[in-house]
Design a protein around this motif. Structure first.
Motif, mmCIF file in Angstrom:
data_model
loop_
_atom_site.group_PDB
_atom_site.id
_atom_site.type_symbol
_atom_site.label_atom_id
_atom_site.label_comp_id
_atom_site.label_asym_id
_atom_site.label_seq_id
_atom_site.Cartn_x
_atom_site.Cartn_y
_atom_site.Cartn_z
ATOM 1 N N GLN A 118 0.825 -1.207 0.000
ATOM 2 C CA GLN A 118 0.000 0.000 0.000
ATOM 3 C C GLN A 118 0.859 1.258 0.000
ATOM 4 O OE1 GLN A 118 -3.627 0.067 2.407
ATOM 5 N NE2 GLN A 118 -2.969 2.011 3.275
ATOM 6 N N PHE A 119 1.973 1.256 0.742
ATOM 7 C CA PHE A 119 2.802 2.449 0.817
ATOM 8 C C PHE A 119 3.518 2.732 -0.498
ATOM 9 C CE2 PHE A 119 6.781 4.675 1.755
ATOM 10 C CZ PHE A 119 6.290 5.799 2.413
ATOM 11 N N THR A 120 4.089 1.693 -1.101
ATOM 12 C CA THR A 120 4.833 1.896 -2.346
ATOM 13 C C THR A 120 3.924 2.031 -3.552
ATOM 14 O OG1 THR A 120 5.068 -0.494 -2.687
ATOM 15 C CG2 THR A 120 6.818 0.620 -1.466
ATOM 16 N N GLN A 121 2.669 1.557 -3.426
ATOM 17 C CA GLN A 121 1.727 1.560 -4.550
ATOM 18 C C GLN A 121 2.315 0.838 -5.760
ATOM 19 O OE1 GLN A 121 -1.613 3.925 -4.417
ATOM 20 N NE2 GLN A 121 -1.090 2.692 -2.640
ATOM 21 N N ARG A 122 3.026 -0.242 -5.480
ATOM 22 C CA ARG A 122 3.671 -1.006 -6.533
ATOM 23 C C ARG A 122 3.527 -2.496 -6.262
ATOM 24 N NH1 ARG A 122 2.996 2.495 -8.936
ATOM 25 N NH2 ARG A 122 4.302 3.939 -10.090
ATOM 26 N N GLY A 123 3.692 -3.291 -7.316
ATOM 27 C CA GLY A 123 3.689 -4.734 -7.185
ATOM 28 C C GLY A 123 4.954 -5.211 -6.495
ATOM 29 N N PRO A 124 5.123 -6.531 -6.343
ATOM 30 C CA PRO A 124 6.241 -7.061 -5.562
ATOM 31 C C PRO A 124 7.618 -6.708 -6.100
ATOM 32 C CG PRO A 124 5.042 -8.829 -6.686
ATOM 33 C CD PRO A 124 4.210 -7.596 -6.811
ATOM 34 N N VAL A 125 7.779 -6.586 -7.418
ATOM 35 C CA VAL A 125 9.109 -6.301 -7.979
ATOM 36 C C VAL A 125 9.609 -4.942 -7.505
ATOM 37 C CG1 VAL A 125 10.429 -5.945 -10.086
ATOM 38 C CG2 VAL A 125 8.718 -7.765 -9.986
ATOM 39 N N HIS A 126 8.835 -3.888 -7.740
ATOM 40 C CA HIS A 126 9.256 -2.548 -7.349
ATOM 41 C C HIS A 126 9.212 -2.360 -5.846
ATOM 42 C CE1 HIS A 126 10.101 -0.447 -11.056
ATOM 43 N NE2 HIS A 126 9.039 -0.988 -11.608
ATOM 44 N N ALA A 127 8.264 -2.995 -5.176
ATOM 45 C CA ALA A 127 8.165 -2.854 -3.721
ATOM 46 C C ALA A 127 9.414 -3.405 -3.037
ATOM 47 C CB ALA A 127 6.914 -3.557 -3.201
ATOM 48 N N LEU A 128 9.883 -4.568 -3.466
ATOM 49 C CA LEU A 128 11.083 -5.151 -2.863
ATOM 50 C C LEU A 128 12.347 -4.408 -3.288
ATOM 51 C CD1 LEU A 128 11.270 -7.599 -0.908
ATOM 52 C CD2 LEU A 128 9.079 -7.418 -2.080
ATOM 53 N N ALA A 129 12.363 -3.898 -4.524
ATOM 54 C CA ALA A 129 13.502 -3.079 -4.950
ATOM 55 C C ALA A 129 13.580 -1.810 -4.118
ATOM 56 C CB ALA A 129 13.376 -2.738 -6.429
ATOM 57 N N LEU A 403 -13.569 -21.454 -4.815
ATOM 58 C CA LEU A 403 -12.360 -21.376 -4.012
ATOM 59 C C LEU A 403 -11.115 -21.302 -4.893
ATOM 60 C CD1 LEU A 403 -13.099 -24.003 -1.204
ATOM 61 C CD2 LEU A 403 -12.898 -21.526 -0.909
ATOM 62 N N GLY A 404 -11.121 -22.070 -5.969
ATOM 63 C CA GLY A 404 -9.964 -22.074 -6.855
ATOM 64 C C GLY A 404 -9.850 -20.825 -7.690
ATOM 65 N N LEU A 405 -10.982 -20.303 -8.165
ATOM 66 C CA LEU A 405 -10.944 -19.164 -9.081
ATOM 67 C C LEU A 405 -10.344 -17.921 -8.457
ATOM 68 C CD1 LEU A 405 -14.278 -19.306 -11.136
ATOM 69 C CD2 LEU A 405 -11.937 -19.510 -12.002
ATOM 70 N N ASP A 406 -10.791 -17.551 -7.234
ATOM 71 C CA ASP A 406 -10.279 -16.285 -6.709
ATOM 72 C C ASP A 406 -8.825 -16.392 -6.254
ATOM 73 O OD1 ASP A 406 -11.036 -17.813 -4.546
ATOM 74 O OD2 ASP A 406 -12.679 -16.502 -3.934
ATOM 75 N N SER A 407 -8.348 -17.607 -5.960
ATOM 76 C CA SER A 407 -6.907 -17.773 -5.735
ATOM 77 C C SER A 407 -6.152 -17.643 -7.055
ATOM 78 C CB SER A 407 -6.617 -19.137 -5.098
ATOM 79 O OG SER A 407 -7.205 -19.233 -3.814
ATOM 80 N N GLU A 408 -6.739 -18.164 -8.120
ATOM 81 C CA GLU A 408 -6.124 -18.045 -9.449
ATOM 82 C C GLU A 408 -6.082 -16.591 -9.905
ATOM 83 O OE1 GLU A 408 -4.442 -19.710 -13.049
ATOM 84 O OE2 GLU A 408 -4.761 -20.515 -11.058
ATOM 85 N N PHE A 409 -7.154 -15.834 -9.637
ATOM 86 C CA PHE A 409 -7.157 -14.404 -9.983
ATOM 87 C C PHE A 409 -5.909 -13.730 -9.433
ATOM 88 C CE2 PHE A 409 -12.081 -14.231 -9.432
ATOM 89 C CZ PHE A 409 -12.223 -15.007 -10.568
ATOM 90 N N ALA A 410 -5.667 -13.978 -8.146
ATOM 91 C CA ALA A 410 -4.591 -13.287 -7.444
ATOM 92 C C ALA A 410 -3.234 -13.618 -8.051
ATOM 93 C CB ALA A 410 -4.623 -13.655 -5.963
ATOM 94 N N MET A 411 -3.010 -14.879 -8.411
ATOM 95 C CA MET A 411 -1.719 -15.280 -8.966
ATOM 96 C C MET A 411 -1.488 -14.661 -10.344
ATOM 97 S SD MET A 411 -1.238 -19.230 -7.706
ATOM 98 C CE MET A 411 -2.905 -19.809 -7.935
ATOM 99 N N VAL A 412 -2.525 -14.622 -11.172
ATOM 100 C CA VAL A 412 -2.376 -13.995 -12.490
ATOM 101 C C VAL A 412 -2.179 -12.490 -12.328
ATOM 102 C CG1 VAL A 412 -3.473 -13.610 -14.727
ATOM 103 C CG2 VAL A 412 -3.762 -15.805 -13.566
ATOM 104 N N GLU A 413 -2.877 -11.885 -11.376
ATOM 105 C CA GLU A 413 -2.775 -10.441 -11.157
ATOM 106 C C GLU A 413 -1.362 -10.034 -10.759
ATOM 107 O OE1 GLU A 413 -3.736 -6.846 -11.608
ATOM 108 O OE2 GLU A 413 -5.416 -8.247 -11.759
ATOM 109 N N VAL A 414 -0.633 -10.892 -10.040
ATOM 110 C CA VAL A 414 0.760 -10.600 -9.683
ATOM 111 C C VAL A 414 1.579 -10.383 -10.950
ATOM 112 C CG1 VAL A 414 2.858 -11.536 -8.657
ATOM 113 C CG2 VAL A 414 0.695 -11.807 -7.491
ATOM 114 N N MET A 415 1.435 -11.275 -11.914
ATOM 115 C CA MET A 415 2.179 -11.190 -13.167
ATOM 116 C C MET A 415 1.793 -9.935 -13.942
ATOM 117 S SD MET A 415 4.417 -12.975 -14.925
ATOM 118 C CE MET A 415 5.023 -13.304 -16.583
ATOM 119 N N VAL A 416 0.502 -9.701 -14.063
ATOM 120 C CA VAL A 416 0.019 -8.554 -14.837
ATOM 121 C C VAL A 416 0.471 -7.245 -14.194
ATOM 122 C CG1 VAL A 416 -2.049 -7.312 -15.578
ATOM 123 C CG2 VAL A 416 -1.957 -9.805 -15.771
ATOM 124 N N THR A 417 0.292 -7.116 -12.887
ATOM 125 C CA THR A 417 0.663 -5.895 -12.178
ATOM 126 C C THR A 417 2.152 -5.611 -12.297
ATOM 127 O OG1 THR A 417 -1.140 -6.111 -10.584
ATOM 128 C CG2 THR A 417 0.741 -4.787 -9.908
#
Length: 626
Positions: A118-129, A403-417
């Motif tokens: 939330q603070f960085t307003q970025r996905g995991p790549v930029h947030a960890l960088a 149950l499977g679909l909304d977990s799948e949403f999240a994993m694809v969203e990581v890549m897209v974001t």
């Protein structure tokens, strides 16, 4: 007097109207605005901001993020892995370490990830960088592992759809042995005999999978599963193609509907003969089991995997939050509901176990169960004597689909974001619309998942799951905690919270971040290495060459951690010691090197850090040249 940055923009792409009210900046502590870009000057360091609403979408309502977070955390593992670990660990004895690990491991680490996202307003790549340049590869690794997971996780959704469509038959095809795929050893009732197999087991193995005898025999394409896999990806695409705007609407249903089914199944199951015996096994501990280190490690690993620490999914979704959102409220809601779901599923499954033990005349502890078999082999057997078995089967497998679909949403969203954050202009140049880019990501994941719907598919699935969800994620989470808790620092993280919400982190969370969580994850990692066993499926042990392929799959994500560190050290100047010292300091708050550091951020203007040694008054606006 305070310290500010000289910055250069290329070219000005901000919105000057965002500076219309310099006395009321969009976020606290921002005091200088040039062409729509706010520059922060504070005692914790320096950073450059741009009004996030100008270029990054946010959830239409905050409840949508909460539901999406619940959907991402609550998945098929809550229905089969948690009850299975309870069963294997002596029932109620597992609940004691599980709830303790939730308190000291699950909630603090989820709080950490949501805060950074939330603070960085970025996905995991930029947030960890941003947090620790030396370990920026952890962000890339989380994207890689999420993408690998989404390629084969959708196969589980494919199986759920196959069972769902089969549930409309009368009688249910897995309840008797009078079918063309059944063998002479088929029996209508579960037994502990190794020479016989149940009708449900044979439906899963010989009808749906039509699996080969070994991984060397690829067999043919299972065209029914192939077409259903296409359908599964179509469902995923149309749920996420508009980003958080479409996902936010879908999760109202996919996150809430499973609870209706679980409660309905529980009400039905507790009325079955023997159900109370199974529930007692679930809630009454065998205290001697608590002396086993494995029970404690399994409890910590279950909390860790169930919430999804290290996968980047929740961090990516938190980056679409409004800057001043109450992170702690979302953390507690997601973590507690996730564990509540696991315990609710435990009551549903163990009441069914009690019923099955009553039918077979054996103790609950003697039932033959394994992980995925709980969902696709053991539980479907319970439909046999229920009234309207087709209705219960449809409801159960539709619940698995949700149950499977909304977990799948999240994993694809990581890549897209992550890709749109890093390569926004390139993506828009070639794909023109984000919807087409999402389609390309889904299409690539579909192609990589095709081997899992061949006759050899169950072996491919097991190999990928073992080396991704078990091996890779532990290394990934260990380095993520080191990067955020130690390199970025608890003080900075708490300061970020205060900047967003007005309140710093509680002492309990600071202690967990600084000491307890790094220690616990280290223990889990060490014991996992000590207890590591090669991948297997049932009694079949994969040959050495297949184990080698598995390690290559694991390295596809882990390798980015050392590569990212090497790239950071190569970019910096000075001696190796100087580079190393600079590389563990956050880019946004400290000087990184004498050379300018460039970082493209989607629609953010390109920012070049020239100097941070000039002092200006707080009140006058920042002067800069373009």
């Amino acid at each position: 007097m305070s310290e500010v940055l000289f910055i250069r923009f290329t070219p000005a792409v901000g919105d000057p109207s965002l500076c219309a009210d310099p006395l009321h900046p969009p976020y606290p502590r921002l005091r200088h605005c040039v062409h729509g870009v706010w520059v922060q000057s504070s005692d914790r360091g320096l950073s450059v901001h741009m009004d996030q609403q100008a270029y990054r979408p946010t959830w239409s309502r905050q409840i949508e993020f909460t539901l999406a977070g619940i959907g991402a955390a609550v998945g098929l593992g809550n229905v089969w892995r948690f009850p299975y670990l309870c069963y294997r660990s002596g029932g109620g004895a597992f609940l004691v370490p599980y709830l303790l690990m939730l308190l000291v491991l699950g909630i603090p680490l989820l709080y950490m990830e949501l805060t950074l996202g939330q603070f960085t307003q970025r996905g995991p790549v930029h947030a960890l960088a941003h947090a620790c340049p030396l370990l920026k590869g952890v962000g890339v690794a989380s994207v890689a592992i999420s993408f690998i997971l989404c390629t084969y996780y959708n196969v589980v959704i494919t199986w759920a759809l196959y069972y769902l469509f089969s549930s409309f038959q009368d009688p249910l095809p897995w309840l008797n042995c009078n079918n063309t795929w059944n063998t002479a050893n088929c029996t209508n009732h579960a037994t502990n005999s190794s020479s016989s197999s149940t009708a449900s087991q044979e439906f899963f193995k010989y009808k749906m999978l039509q699996q080969t005898e070994q991984v060397e025999d690829a067999g043919q394409m299972r065209w029914e599963l192939f077409l259903i896999l296409i359908l599964a990806w179509i469902l995923v695409y149309f749920c996420i193609f508009k980003g958080v705007k479409s996902t936010g609407k879908v999760v109202y249903f996919t996150a809430l509907f499973p609870y209706i089914i679980l409660i309905a199944l529980l009400i039905n199951n507790v009325q079955l003969p023997g159900a109370l015996t199974g529930i007692q096994y679930f809630i009454i501990p065998e205290w001697e089991k608590l002396l086993s280190v494995e029970v404690w490690v399994n409890a910590a690993a279950q909390i860790f995997n169930s919430i999804g620490i290290g996968f980047g999914s929740l961090l990516a979704m938190a980056s679409y939050n409004s800057f001043n959102n109450n992170v702690l409220k979302d953390t507690l809601t997601i973590a507690l509901i996730n564990s509540f779901t696991s315990i609710l599923a435990g009551f549903v499954i163990f009441s069914a176990f009690g019923y099955m033990s009553h039918l077979q005349g054996v103790p609950v502890s003697s039932l033959a169960v394994d992980g995925p078999g709980l969902v696709y082999v053991v539980y479907p057997q319970a439909f046999a004597s229920l009234p309207l078995p087709q209705l219960w089967a449809v409801m159960f497998f539709f619940m698995l689909l949700c149950l499977g679909l909304d977990s799948e949403f999240a994993m694809v969203e990581v890549m897209v974001t992550s890709l749109t954050d890093e390569f926004h202009h390139t993506v828009m140049k070639y794909f023109k619309r984000k919807e087409l880019f999402v389609l390309a990501v889904c299409g690539l994941a579909f192609l990589l998942g095709i081997p899992c719907v061949m006759e050899v598919g169950i072996y491919v699935f097991q190999l990928m799951d073992h080396y991704t969800a078990i091996v890779s994620i532990l290394f990934l989470a260990f380095f993520e905690v080191i990067a955020i808790c130690w390199c970025y620092g608890v003080t900075r993280l708490s300061g970020n919270l205060q900047e967003m919400t007005g309140s710093p982190a509680h002492l309990f969370f600071k202690l967990c971040w600084m000491i307890v969580d790094p220690l616990l994850i280290s223990v889990i990692l060490v014991f996992s290495i000590i207890q590591f066993s090669p991948a297997r499926y049932g009694d079949y042990i994969f040959p050495p060459w297949a184990q080698g392929v598995g390690w290559l799959i694991a390295m596809a994500s882990i390798i980015w951690i050392p590569l990212g560190g090497a790239h950071t050290l190569w970019q910096l100047s000075g001696s190796f010691t100087q580079r190393l010292r600079q590389s563990i300091r956050p880019l946004a708050v400290d000087d990184v090197s004498k050379a300018p550091y460039h970082e493209g951020r989607g629609k953010f203007p390109m920012v070049t850090v020239i100097s941070s040694s000039v002092h200006l008054q707080d009140k006058p606006p920042l002067q800069t040249n373009f």
